[in-house]
Motif scaffolding. Structure first.
Motif, short mmCIF file in Angstrom:
data_model
loop_
_atom_site.label_atom_id
_atom_site.label_comp_id
_atom_site.label_asym_id
_atom_site.label_seq_id
_atom_site.Cartn_x
_atom_site.Cartn_y
_atom_site.Cartn_z
N ARG A 333 -6.38 -5.03 -16.95
CA ARG A 333 -6.56 -6.49 -17.08
C ARG A 333 -5.24 -7.13 -17.49
N SER A 334 -4.87 -8.19 -16.81
CA SER A 334 -3.64 -8.89 -17.19
C SER A 334 -3.96 -10.05 -18.13
N PRO A 335 -3.00 -10.43 -18.98
CA PRO A 335 -3.21 -11.58 -19.86
C PRO A 335 -3.39 -12.88 -19.07
N GLU A 336 -2.93 -12.87 -17.82
CA GLU A 336 -3.03 -14.07 -16.99
C GLU A 336 -4.40 -14.25 -16.34
N GLY A 337 -5.29 -13.25 -16.54
CA GLY A 337 -6.65 -13.40 -16.03
C GLY A 337 -6.91 -12.78 -14.68
N PHE A 338 -5.94 -12.04 -14.12
CA PHE A 338 -6.21 -11.31 -12.88
C PHE A 338 -6.36 -9.82 -13.20
N THR A 339 -6.92 -9.08 -12.26
CA THR A 339 -7.14 -7.64 -12.44
C THR A 339 -6.25 -6.86 -11.49
N ALA A 340 -5.63 -5.81 -11.99
CA ALA A 340 -4.88 -4.89 -11.13
C ALA A 340 -5.64 -3.58 -11.09
N ILE A 341 -5.77 -3.01 -9.91
CA ILE A 341 -6.48 -1.74 -9.76
C ILE A 341 -5.52 -0.72 -9.15
N VAL A 342 -5.38 0.41 -9.83
CA VAL A 342 -4.52 1.50 -9.34
C VAL A 342 -5.41 2.56 -8.71
N ASP A 343 -5.07 2.95 -7.47
CA ASP A 343 -5.89 3.94 -6.79
C ASP A 343 -5.02 4.84 -5.92
N TYR A 344 -5.46 6.07 -5.77
CA TYR A 344 -4.73 7.11 -5.04
C TYR A 344 -4.87 6.95 -3.52
N ALA A 345 -5.65 6.00 -3.05
CA ALA A 345 -5.93 5.85 -1.61
C ALA A 345 -4.65 5.98 -0.78
N HIS A 346 -4.58 7.03 0.04
CA HIS A 346 -3.40 7.25 0.87
C HIS A 346 -3.76 7.61 2.31
N THR A 347 -5.01 7.29 2.68
CA THR A 347 -5.46 7.42 4.07
C THR A 347 -6.13 6.11 4.45
N PRO A 348 -6.22 5.80 5.76
CA PRO A 348 -6.87 4.55 6.18
C PRO A 348 -8.30 4.43 5.64
N ASP A 349 -9.04 5.53 5.70
CA ASP A 349 -10.43 5.51 5.25
C ASP A 349 -10.53 5.25 3.75
N ALA A 350 -9.69 5.91 2.98
CA ALA A 350 -9.71 5.71 1.52
C ALA A 350 -9.36 4.27 1.17
N LEU A 351 -8.36 3.72 1.87
CA LEU A 351 -7.97 2.33 1.64
C LEU A 351 -9.12 1.39 1.97
N GLU A 352 -9.80 1.66 3.07
CA GLU A 352 -10.95 0.85 3.47
C GLU A 352 -12.03 0.88 2.39
N ASN A 353 -12.32 2.08 1.88
CA ASN A 353 -13.37 2.23 0.86
C ASN A 353 -13.05 1.48 -0.42
N VAL A 354 -11.80 1.60 -0.86
CA VAL A 354 -11.40 0.94 -2.11
C VAL A 354 -11.46 -0.58 -1.96
N LEU A 355 -10.96 -1.08 -0.86
CA LEU A 355 -10.98 -2.54 -0.63
C LEU A 355 -12.41 -3.06 -0.51
N LYS A 356 -13.27 -2.29 0.14
CA LYS A 356 -14.68 -2.68 0.23
C LYS A 356 -15.30 -2.76 -1.16
N ALA A 357 -14.97 -1.78 -2.01
CA ALA A 357 -15.51 -1.76 -3.37
C ALA A 357 -15.06 -2.99 -4.14
N ILE A 358 -13.81 -3.38 -3.96
CA ILE A 358 -13.28 -4.58 -4.64
C ILE A 358 -14.02 -5.83 -4.17
N HIS A 359 -14.23 -5.93 -2.84
CA HIS A 359 -14.92 -7.11 -2.30
C HIS A 359 -16.38 -7.17 -2.73
N GLU A 360 -17.00 -6.00 -2.89
CA GLU A 360 -18.40 -5.96 -3.34
C GLU A 360 -18.54 -6.64 -4.70
#
Length: 484
Positions: A333-360
Motif C-alpha cells: 500500500r502506498s501513502p498516496e492511496g494506490f496499491t502496488a502488486i508484485v508478482d512472479y508472472a513471467h508467461t502470457p498465461d500467468a500475466l493474464e491470470n494476475v491481471l484478471k485477479a486485479i480486475h475482479e
C-alpha cells in the motif's frame, strides 16, 4: 557404502575393477570430489562430465560411473559403464542416501504456473496441523524450519536425495516439492517414491529447452506415468491438458475444478484485495488470497491434504490462516492511496491470470498500470504475447528490463513491442532501467489505482551479463513510496 551395493538398482554394461571398494560420497560435480568418492560423468546441456573424469581421479575418486570408459584406465579406480548416466544417477543417489523418499510422504507438484504456491502452502498448512515437514521449491528449500537456499526449481538427484535424507533425520513426516519439466525430463527425480502428485495447468513456457509444446506437455506427463499404484494424482479438470496428464496413470485419480463437477470444487462468494470468501465442497471459508487462479491453487492444496488423510474441517481452518507466498500477488500500500502488486508472472498465461485477479477486485473503480519485461536467453516467442496480454488488460503499460542475462535489454523490449499495433502502442512506453520504470509507474498512479510489477516476484537480483546485481521490486517500491 560398498560399490556393488550402491549399484543394485542399475544394470551396468560392464564393470572394470573392484566392486567391493567403499564409497564415501557421490558427486556429479568434479570440483566436489574427495578421496573415496564415486564420480558420475553426466552429459549436460552445456558441458559433458566425461571431460572431467581425469580431474575427478586426480582429486581421489575411487570409482567412475560413465557412458564411455576412458581410453586410459587409472590403477585403483573402478569404472562402471552404463547406457545412460542420466538414468542411473538418481537410482544410485537414492541408495547412497538410504532411500529417504520411502521414509517420507512425498508429494510432487508440476505444471506451468502455481507450483511454488501449492507446494509452499502445503508445507505451511501441514506445519500448522502439527507435522514436521520439508519443502523443495523455487524460492527456498526448508527442512522443518531451517532455510536452505535454492539454486534450481528441482535440485540435481544427489543434492535432492541429500536434502530428503536431512528431512528424514530431522523427523519430517511429509515433504512437498516442485517438479519442473526440466527435472522430470532430465530424470532428476528418478528413483524417488512419491505418495502423490498434483497437476496445476499447462501453457507455453521453456520452449528454448523443449522446442515444442507437445514435448513440454509430455515431460510433465512423464511424472504421472511413473506414479505408483499406491499414490494419488490430483489434476486440474479446468485445464484442457488435465485429463491428458493422467490418462496412463496407475495412481488413484482425483480432480479439482472451479467450473464443473469434480472431486474437489469451489466458488467465490466475495472478493476484496484483503482476500476472498469461498465455498469449498459445500463448506464456507475465508482466505487471504485473491484471484480465480488462486482458488484453483487452494483447491489443489485442499485436495492433497484430504488425500493425505487430514480432516476436511481441520484443513479449512488451517487454510484460513495461510498467507500468500513471497512475490506472488503480494500487495504493497502506498501513502498516496494506490496499491502496488508484485508478482512472479513471467508467461502470457500467468500475466493474464494476475491481471484478471486485479480486475475482479477493482471492478472498474481504478486504473491498472503494468510494469513488465521478459527474460533474456529464453523463449523469444512469448515476448510479443506478454506485451499483448499486458496491453489487453491494462490502462497503461511500461515495458522494461527483467533479467536480460547475456542479451541487450533493448533488443528484448523491441521483441515485446513487435507484437503491438499502432493503437496498442498508444498505451505503452518503454524504459530500459527497471528502477526508473517502477518509479514512473508510481508517478502516474492516482488514488485507487493498481500498479502490477510483474516478472521477478521473490527474486532479489537482476542478472546482467552473467552477474547477479541486487534488485528487489518490493524494496524499490518502498523506496519510491517514501520519496513521492
Amino acid at each position: 557404502m560398498i560399490l556393488h551395493e550402491l549399484l543394485k538398482n542399475i544394470k551396468p554394461i560392464q564393470i572394470i575393477g573392484n566392486e567391493d571398494i567403499d564409497i564415501s560420497g557421490v558427486n556429479i560435480d568434479s570440483r566436489k570430489i574427495q578421496k573415496g568418492h564415486l564420480f558420475v560423468a553426466m552429459r549436460g546441456t552445456q558441458v559433458d562430465g566425461h571431460t572431467f573424469i581425469d580431474k575427478a581421479q586426480d582429486l581421489g575418486a575411487s570409482a567412475i560411473l560413465c557412458e564411455e570408459v576412458p581410453a586410459e584406465l587409472k590403477e585403483g579406480v573402478t569404472y562402471v559403464q552404463v547406457a545412460s548416466t542420466e538414468d542411473a544417477v538418481g537410482k544410485v543417489a537414492t541408495v547412497f542416501y538410504g532411500n529417504p523418499s520411502t521414509k517420507l510422504k512425498l508429494v510432487g507438484v508440476t505444471g506451468t504456473n502455481g507450483k511454488t504456491t501449492i507446494a509452499t502452502l502445503l508445507y505451511n498448512m501441514f506445519r500448522k496441523l502439527g507435522f514436521r515437514c520439508g519443502l523443495l521449491s523455487t524460492v527456498c528449500n526448508y527442512i522443518e524450519g531451517e532455510a536452505v537456499p535454492a539454486s534450481h526449481t528441482t535440485p540435481d538427484p544427489i543434492e535432492l536425495n541429500a536434502l530428503l535424507a536431512r528431512m528424514v533425520e530431522a523427523g519430517c513426516e511429509y515433504a512437498f516439492m516442485e517438479c519442473s519439466s526440466h527435472a522430470i525430463h532430465q530424470k532428476r527425480i528418478g528413483g524417488l517414491k512419491f505418495t502423490g502428485g498434483i497437476f496445476t495447468n499447462l501453457t507455453r513456457d521453456h520452449m528454448d529447452y523443449h522446442k515444442t509444446v507437445e514435448n513440454y506437455r509430455n515431460a510433465k506427463k512423464m511424472f504421472f506415468d511413473n506414479l505408483p499404484k499406491s499414490a494419488f494424482a490430483i489434476t486440474n479438470a479446468d485445464d484442457k491438458n488435465g485429463m491428458v496428464m493422467v490418462q496412463n496413470c496407475k495412481a488413484t485419480i482425483k480432480t479439482y475444478s472451479t467450473r464443473s463437477m469434480a472431486d474437489f470444487r469451489a466458488r467465490i462468494l466475495e472478493c476484496h484485495f484483503e482476500g476472498m470468501y469461498l465455498e469449498i465442497n459445500g463448506r464456507e471459508v475465508g482466505v487471504q488470497f485473491i484471484g480465480k487462479f488462486n482458488v484453483s491453487n487452494l483447491l489443489a492444496v485442499y485436495g492433497a491434504a484430504v488425500m493425505l488423510g487430514q480432516d476436511p474441517e481441520d484443513v479449512l481452518v488451517a487454510m484460513s490462516t495461510l498467507k500468500s507466498v513471497s512475490g506472488r500477488l503480494e500487495p504493497l500500500r502506498s501513502p498516496e492511496g494506490f496499491t502496488a502488486i508484485v508478482d512472479y508472472a513471467h508467461t502470457p498465461d500467468a500475466l493474464e491470470n494476475v491481471l484478471k485477479a486485479i480486475h475482479e477486485v477493482l471492478d472498474g473503480k481504478g486504473q491498472v498500470i503494468t510494469v513488465c519485461g521478459a527474460g533474456g536467453n529464453r523463449d523469444k516467442g512469448k515476448r510479443p504475447l506478454m506485451a499483448q496480454e499486458a496491453v489487453k488488460q491494462s490502462d497503461k503499460v511500461i515495458i522494461t528490463s527483467d533479467n536480460p542475462r547475456f542479451e541487450d535489454p533493448q533488443d528484448i523490449i523491441n521483441d515485446m513491442l513487435a507484437g503491438l499495433d499502432k493503437q496498442q502502442m498508444k498505451k505503452v512506453i518503454s524504459i530500459v532501467d527497471r528502477r526508473e520504470a517502477i518509479r514512473t509507474a508510481c508517478m502516474l498512479a492516482q488514488k485507487g489505482d493498481v500498479i502490477l510489477v510483474a516478472g521477478k516476484g521473490h527474486e532479489d537480483y537482476q542478472e546482467i551479463q552473467g552477474v547477479k546485481h541486487h534488485f528487489d521490486d518490493k524494496e524499490v517500491l518502498n523506496e519510491v513510496f517514501t520519496s513521492i
